[in-house]
Design an enzyme around this catalytic site. Structure first.
Site, PDB file in Angstrom:
ATOM      1  N   GLU A  52      -4.632  -3.942  14.266  1.00  0.00           N
ATOM      2  CA  GLU A  52      -5.593  -4.598  13.383  1.00  0.00           C
ATOM      3  C   GLU A  52      -6.245  -5.799  14.050  1.00  0.00           C
ATOM      4  O   GLU A  52      -6.857  -6.629  13.376  1.00  0.00           O
ATOM      5  CB  GLU A  52      -4.892  -5.022  12.079  1.00  0.00           C
ATOM      6  CG  GLU A  52      -4.450  -3.822  11.250  1.00  0.00           C
ATOM      7  CD  GLU A  52      -3.666  -4.192  10.007  1.00  0.00           C
ATOM      8  OE1 GLU A  52      -3.828  -3.512   8.989  1.00  0.00           O
ATOM      9  OE2 GLU A  52      -2.868  -5.151  10.054  1.00  0.00           O
ATOM     10  N   TRP A  75     -10.940   0.027  11.343  1.00  0.00           N
ATOM     11  CA  TRP A  75     -10.332   1.360  11.386  1.00  0.00           C
ATOM     12  C   TRP A  75     -11.283   2.435  10.886  1.00  0.00           C
ATOM     13  O   TRP A  75     -10.904   3.594  10.750  1.00  0.00           O
ATOM     14  CB  TRP A  75      -9.035   1.369  10.571  1.00  0.00           C
ATOM     15  CG  TRP A  75      -9.167   0.638   9.274  1.00  0.00           C
ATOM     16  CD1 TRP A  75      -8.854  -0.674   9.062  1.00  0.00           C
ATOM     17  CD2 TRP A  75      -9.691   1.124   8.039  1.00  0.00           C
ATOM     18  NE1 TRP A  75      -9.145  -1.024   7.764  1.00  0.00           N
ATOM     19  CE2 TRP A  75      -9.653   0.063   7.114  1.00  0.00           C
ATOM     20  CE3 TRP A  75     -10.189   2.360   7.622  1.00  0.00           C
ATOM     21  CZ2 TRP A  75     -10.110   0.193   5.803  1.00  0.00           C
ATOM     22  CZ3 TRP A  75     -10.647   2.495   6.321  1.00  0.00           C
ATOM     23  CH2 TRP A  75     -10.594   1.418   5.430  1.00  0.00           C
ATOM     24  N   GLU A  88      -6.937  -7.748  -1.099  1.00  0.00           N
ATOM     25  CA  GLU A  88      -7.419  -7.706   0.282  1.00  0.00           C
ATOM     26  C   GLU A  88      -8.880  -7.311   0.327  1.00  0.00           C
ATOM     27  O   GLU A  88      -9.350  -6.523  -0.500  1.00  0.00           O
ATOM     28  CB  GLU A  88      -6.630  -6.665   1.111  1.00  0.00           C
ATOM     29  CG  GLU A  88      -5.203  -6.984   1.413  1.00  0.00           C
ATOM     30  CD  GLU A  88      -4.565  -5.930   2.349  1.00  0.00           C
ATOM     31  OE1 GLU A  88      -5.314  -5.200   3.029  1.00  0.00           O
ATOM     32  OE2 GLU A  88      -3.335  -5.847   2.371  1.00  0.00           O
ATOM     33  N   GLU A 133       0.818  -1.224   0.000  1.00  0.00           N
ATOM     34  CA  GLU A 133       0.000   0.000   0.000  1.00  0.00           C
ATOM     35  C   GLU A 133       0.852   1.275   0.000  1.00  0.00           C
ATOM     36  O   GLU A 133       0.734   2.118   0.892  1.00  0.00           O
ATOM     37  CB  GLU A 133      -0.944  -0.005   1.196  1.00  0.00           C
ATOM     38  CG  GLU A 133      -1.997  -1.101   1.100  1.00  0.00           C
ATOM     39  CD  GLU A 133      -2.994  -1.111   2.263  1.00  0.00           C
ATOM     40  OE1 GLU A 133      -2.741  -0.444   3.280  1.00  0.00           O
ATOM     41  OE2 GLU A 133      -4.046  -1.773   2.140  1.00  0.00           O
TER      42      GLU A 133
END
Lengths: 675, 675, 675
Positions: free
Chosen positions: B356, B316, B308, B152
């Protein structure tokens, strides 16, 4: 060895007094005015370091000597502060490391207060020297009834000194870096540490996010613990110096209720007496103030000092509304009803400059004994002087306990997810509020306290759950206790590692269930909780999706989502007790319904009463004291059941059973002999 | 030379797997559980640098070896990441320049991830060394089906290394400082540069404003380009190392849809295959997700990897609602309908710590194959295993193209004015949404793509317009194309210099008009657009004040302002095509009306269908695949026209024409032979 | 010695012109176009330092020479700026101390503008050298009619140079550190200083709070004064250089109305003529613009230059709505009605790049004389050319004065408390608005101005009150004046020390009362003000609780709080005048009622008129000029009483008494001989 404050002295009525801000010529007049208000004590020397030590190692106690002489001459008791809560300008100039580095990595300069780095060797050394000098000079002063160390401890520092001490603290806690890596689960995001010296404080320019979330929960939780411990070490440094000279006078520092920074349960062990500063806003519910008092009482399960409050108005809130006539008095007695043994204010005389100059005081800017606030203060002073010494020996009793847990408070705020709407303190208060509304006494306790004395123990949003606490809860229920917990409880261990194999699994014996997952409700959600047809009320924040083993549902979700009809609130018989689970967050109506069920289950006595009327009790060996308080601006009536020889201590009139009319903010302190 | 991912293997079903976070004793059980869910692949080694290189130059591949052996033993395909997306703590300690400097000039410390300075020589050298070691050790592993470089990519750095490399980048771009001064128009506000070494990165403590606006648009645009290029150079550095050893395995990095930082059209040229991470929120429209898929497809006009997504809930976002039963499956097939050839998740096993830990996974904290989410995952896995290889060779076809332009995205946000309400992505989506609602396929393209294959090309808010693009558009219309653009389009060149002599002048041939000025509408505005009496709908944000040459009005403003009755929407015949201009921003009703006009003009086939039902197509040499998807939680019916031999691949049942009932989140993949 | 701008020249119509941003080939066309719009002047050289001085000490005036030659050739008057408002990049690179340090302690880099540290010796030296060179070269140019030093001064710096100069400034102000300690009341929070070198600038990383509040009001107020003085010293440095060479041309810098940073009353003394930049937003009331003009006039009680405005739209506001046709013209004459003797714009030709490229200009991006805005500009230019020279000699006359006080503005924002809703400028405007709505002329004055010429003096929220001002007010009332003040007035002295013994005590003679305390109203409050039964209107922000000595109540509070029925608004006869106190903040209805009472009390003439119609007057020795302006987009009628020989200067038609129809934005300038 140490005597408590209340065995030796009458009820302290006083507060912060800063004559160093005023010409000496005005001091005598102050004393005379305060005497008219029956003020019998003053808290002094809170922020005088720059005056006391004009340059390093040179002390000038001349002003403080004069102030103490003045107070002694007028028979004022003294709460003696140590002046370490604000740094002199010369010190910051000479030793820049004495100030804190903020979460962005920026070193702060001279200014404000409460900003000393707790791990600065320079700060520690200079504080030690100052307090040594103060203790040497004043420790044997007979008017000093309490030592007040620093002021309103709190906040964090992220400097290099803190970083180094954090590493040492971690080494002591974990022994090896491998143990730390395991505890923090550091293989996430390449956080594996190979030696302690690789570790840096988690802040917004390292491991914390802009919204306050933490990259590694264990790391951030430990940093909170470390900073709380660092400040506590500052406190103990000063305390030990004083105690070395003065073996009998109680030592405190002023707390701030449900603040977030410090684990007060840990701190309270080091204080001889808890004291705190009560600053409700215009819209703070009376129940919230009461909960704060009960929490402060609960830190040692003992009476406390009400160190600060304002007689009229604050100045640092968005809307600093004036207290109504009688409200200052009411709030003073409400504090006492929940365990306060002193009534003190910030401050005795209103400053004419500085950022607190618009904060109300007993002597206001009008500088007159004829003001509304002065007269109300004088009334309180007079009344307090008439209260019996026995009252100060009395204690609270409660059958209900609510757990307050700083680790959970921290961990929930560090968590990313599940919802931005989850507020720990607010959710604890939601439970407290029900019992308050029913005049049922509540003890605020820690997870380490004994549960067995309570009929009902509530653990709202107990996010962090240690195995031994879980065992204690299960044992408590098994042996007859009633236990309640709710969504997001029992999720992680002390280092933020999620307990596996189903949420609530550690409490499975007590609760008879586990949760597989939870939904999160946006504000627009229409999800409701249906109490088996008796009541339908809004669900909020999250909804646990539950698997009941032995538990039975008390309520189910009513929703257009797939979990419609599944259990939302459950009860479970385990041994001779019951475990309750509330899988979501209820609104006030839901809490009322739930609370009624719990009261019945726990066999508690509950009484309906007019909104805003509070009846609290304290018990000495000889007497029961009923504090009957109208917390509102409207008149109320209350059906009071009086025992024989019931007397209102504020009027010295006997009280009989029946409908009592309570004027706005009315207070009755009814003394009855213990049966 | 390089084979594509889908020629050699079955459909990848898998996702991120981080066994290094767990005791080895648990790994075998993971494998068995995942096999039950028909998971056939794992993405590994995304964040392991600190484990792989415990100190500079010393590598420890023991854990990674074990993980790879484990996966091989269980016949898992491997998506192999390079671990450079998060820095080890020792590296930041030793080489502080490896982290970024933020927009306030503050150097970041160790922590979080995605924060390496792309122009740090130390970072580049250490990344190069690591990836060289990884490639050497693993490049020939037959289970590795794809390389996943870093993670990312995004963000900016403003450090001195970046400043120096920016100057070099500018020197290469402009040659002389005079050319740069002219391009950026630097005589404004005394910004004339006399040598390249006077130039510093534009950030909030230099040339950008608190609201994100730029002092010099050209400077800030170039810094965006430079930072995007710098990260791309990081990517290429790693890619070249791997390619030197492994000439056949595809190389990717995971993209993030309509993110702002990187010009993905430029990046995609360097990737063998596009992959991306799809994280809709609870309130993201299905059309927005579809647009993101189409954009990712459009980067290479080729199928992509869905790298993903979460099977259950994010953690989040403000409100991380749970996906409904079937929603994860539906979203997986929606991705496939728009070109995804893999179905992967973050992550296979839910972390028990770190930021996470509350992000859903196939193996949840319950650690069971009996969970709702696991069972849904297993169903998807089983279905995917049954889909024909031919499907992966199929491609999209579209008659409509929408231009997405990162330069315009950046330049609009850098512009001071005209309105704080202008959101580039939202405005692109407003156009996309219409065609989505009519089941009309759309290609998302860049300004550099070929227009001639489309019947309709839409350029929403194409703020930056190069002369050559304008020429291409005019030519496209002249030769029969239908072109649509709207307010704020064609305003500036690549360096933010306004095109003079009337707004839209570069497109005057195609549009047959120019604009003299625009009004800006505050939120309280009542300005409307009247489609020649057929519909009146709200105008938003800005209103262009137009001068029509050859264009004719399709709609006029209805307002109490002076431009009441003047043209708001226009059409213009030019050559054999038409150019349309929408001088304002329409609400949904206006977009429907406009869209219908465009469909007619372009001779497109449109079909009304129930809200939330999506019909998308892919075409191989042999078959047409119809993806019929109910994106909603409610049942729907759909009149489907089936060809002969139409078969639902998910049930292997034949499909006949007629009203099909679609359960909530129902998906049909209907295969029919090409005629 | 110095002539004023308006004695020597026709009305300046022009504005900022930056030909250095454009190819020289375009300049002649610009001139021809501007001449068509009757533009007769240009403001140049505002931001050219980097062009003029490509490296330290090397000057290049070639471009500026050309620009000046161009303007001279076309007979344009020149407003000549000094280019010191934006720093060249080389200077910041070579001397980093020339930029400012922000409130967080972060040094700014090269970029933007208006960011020179006023106390940087390098900046001072380099500015001095540049201006010396400019003055030497151009001072005798006959086309230069005004010098324009720097641009829109403002902001603060917190660097070490500022810190050192602040200490010197303080030493000069206080003499001894003991005097400073007393003035600032530094014994609060350990702020006692033992030498001047311990003092640091108060910013957010020292002594100010995140919300802008100050720890020590005196310290923060002095820092504001010091920074305002430092910038003023920059101005004077340049002015003195120019004046040494050019003894006759007026020197100004452009102001910004009710901005906060600079005490313009102090600054205006140093300017030969006041000039300012008028940028109303789409929702700015006409009365607010008028108040700003009157304030700018009031700085010297003399006509001013309207240095900047936009002919069409701003670009830096949230919603940059276009001005209606006629609105630019209307605003130009509204400025003139309140004292403007020039009509200038930013800018003559719209930039094609930079952060102001979307800011409207006379020559727009269309680059044509046929635009709506150009034609309106040309109309204004033509009209201005026809106005008589006598008009420029005319002045305002007013019987009402409103005090504007920068010390109070600053001190209220530094205060912690009483309410976040208190906005100084908004509260001054609330009083101004009433008189504006009645066409009653108002002078905006400082506390140091003469009160005796006014029938009514209003001091809204005059938070800071010096003893000598109080004496002057009491004397003014005693000798027949009518004085009004309101809540939060008279609270502190110049160093933020609260005046003791009852609020308003310094004004007790005039007001006949004192206040004991005040309540603060949250937004949900229902407290009202009852004007003795005539009107009930909302009370806002705070409510003073008053003790009337000789005052009588005009209104009382109506509330469920304890002060229900106590005085809210009072009047007091003292000597031959009256003092009024408004103990709270009234809404518009309340202000109307109060205003009517004041008009009657002061014997003023008031006229009802249609909403949005403004009638203002200027008077020369020979003529009265009535500016009758419809500030709205709707037609209005107005009953005008014309004297003999009344002529509308814009049409040269005679005007007779009676109902005049005023088109939207209509303006009449009616000249009548003085009687």
């Amino acid at each position: 060895m140490k005597q408590t404050l209340w065995e030796a002295y009458p009820i302290l009525f006083g507060g912060d007094y800063n004559p160093e801000q005023w010409p000496e010529a005005t001091w005598e007049t102050d004393m005379e005015m305060l005497a008219q208000a029956h003020v019998n004590s003053a808290t002094i020397n809170v922020f005088s370091w720059a005056l006391l030590e004009p340059q390093e190692g040179t002390y000038d106690f001349s002003m403080l000597d004069k102030i103490i002489n003045l107070l002694q001459k007028h028979n004022f008791q003294i709460v003696m502060a140590t002046s370490t809560a604000a740094l002199p300008a010369w010190m910051v100039k000479q030793y820049p490391d004495v100030t804190r580095v903020d979460t962005h990595g920026i070193r702060q300069g001279f200014g404000k207060r409460h900003n000393a780095c707790p791990n600065s060797p320079n700060f520690q050394r200079l504080a030690q020297d100052l307090v040594t000098a103060i203790a040497k000079r004043y420790a044997h002063n007979s008017n000093i009834v309490c030592w007040h160390i620093s002021n309103e401890y709190g906040g964090q520092c992220y400097c290099d000194n803190c970083a180094q001490d954090f590493r040492n603290w971690l080494q002591k806690r974990y022994g090896t870096i491998a143990a730390l890596n395991q505890a923090w689960d550091t293989n996430i995001w390449s956080h594996t540490f190979h030696s302690f010296d690789e570790i840096v404080p988690p802040d917004q320019h390292t491991d914390e996010f802009e919204n306050g979330g933490a990259m590694l929960g264990g790391e951030s939780l430990d940093y909170r613990r470390f900073q709380s411990d660092s400040l506590l070490a500052n406190f103990k440094l000063e305390k030990d110096i004083i105690r070395a000279t003065d073996q009998k006078t109680p030592i405190t520092t002023n707390f701030m209720g449900t603040q977030k920074d410090l684990d007060y349960f840990k701190w309270a062990k080091e204080l001889d007496v808890v004291s705190w500063d009560n600053y409700p806003s215009f819209d703070t519910p009376a129940s919230f103030t009461a909960m704060n008092h009960d929490l402060m009482y609960g830190l040692k399960q003992a009476p406390f000092m009400l160190m600060e409050q304002t007689p009229s108005q604050q100045n640092w809130q968005p809307y600093n509304a004036l207290k109504d006539p009688g409200e200052f008095r009411m709030l003073s007695y409400q504090a006492m009803a929940h365990g306060a043994n002193t009534v003190q204010v910030f401050q005795l005389k209103q400053s004419r400059n500085g950022c607190e100059s618009l904060h109300g005081s007993i002597i206001s800017h009008v500088n007159s004994t004829e003001t509304r606030v002065f007269k109300e203060s004088a009334q309180i002073g007079q009344e307090l002087a008439g209260l019996p010494a026995d009252l100060l020996t009395s204690k609270k009793q409660a059958d209900v306990a609510i757990i307050f847990d700083w680790a959970s408070f921290w961990a929930i705020d560090f968590a990313l997810g599940p919802s931005v709407r989850l507020d720990y303190v607010q959710q604890v208060h939601a439970y407290y509020q029900y019992f308050y509304s029913k005049n049922i006494a509540v003890d605020m306790i820690s997870v380490d306290d004994d549960f067995s004395q309570y009929r009902l123990v509530i653990a709202p949003t107990l996010f962090v759950l240690r195995n031994e606490t879980a065992t204690k809860i299960n044992e408590y229920v098994h042996t007859g206790g009633n236990f309640v917990t709710n969504a997001m409880s029992g999720l992680v261990d002390e280092e933020d590692n999620v307990h596996l194999n189903g949420y609530f699994k550690l409490l499975q014996p007590a609760l008879g269930l586990w949760a597989e997952e939870w939904d999160v409700l946006p504000p627009v959600s229409t999800c409701e909780v249906n109490f088996n047809g008796h009541l339908t009320t809004k669900a909020n924040i999250v909804c646990d999706l539950l698997h009941l083993d032995t538990a039975t549902p008390l309520a189910t979700y009513q929703t257009d989502r797939f979990y419609n009809g599944t259990p939302a609130v459950t009860a479970n018989r385990y041994g001779t007790g019951q475990g309750f689970l509330v899988g979501t967050y209820l609104d006030e109506g839901g809490m009322q319904h739930l609370g009624d069920l719990l009261v019945t289950a726990a066999g508690l006595t509950s009484a309906d009463q007019p909104t805003g009327v509070e009846l609290s009790h304290r018990y000495s060996d000889k007497y029961q004291y009923d504090f009957l308080i109208n917390t509102t601006a409207q008149a109320r009536t209350y059906r009071y059941e009086a025992g024989a020889k019931a007397t209102d201590l504020l009027t010295n009139h006997p009280v009989k059973s029946g409908e009592l009319t309570l004027a706005p903010y009315a207070v009755k302190i009814i003394q009855q002999p213990m049966i």
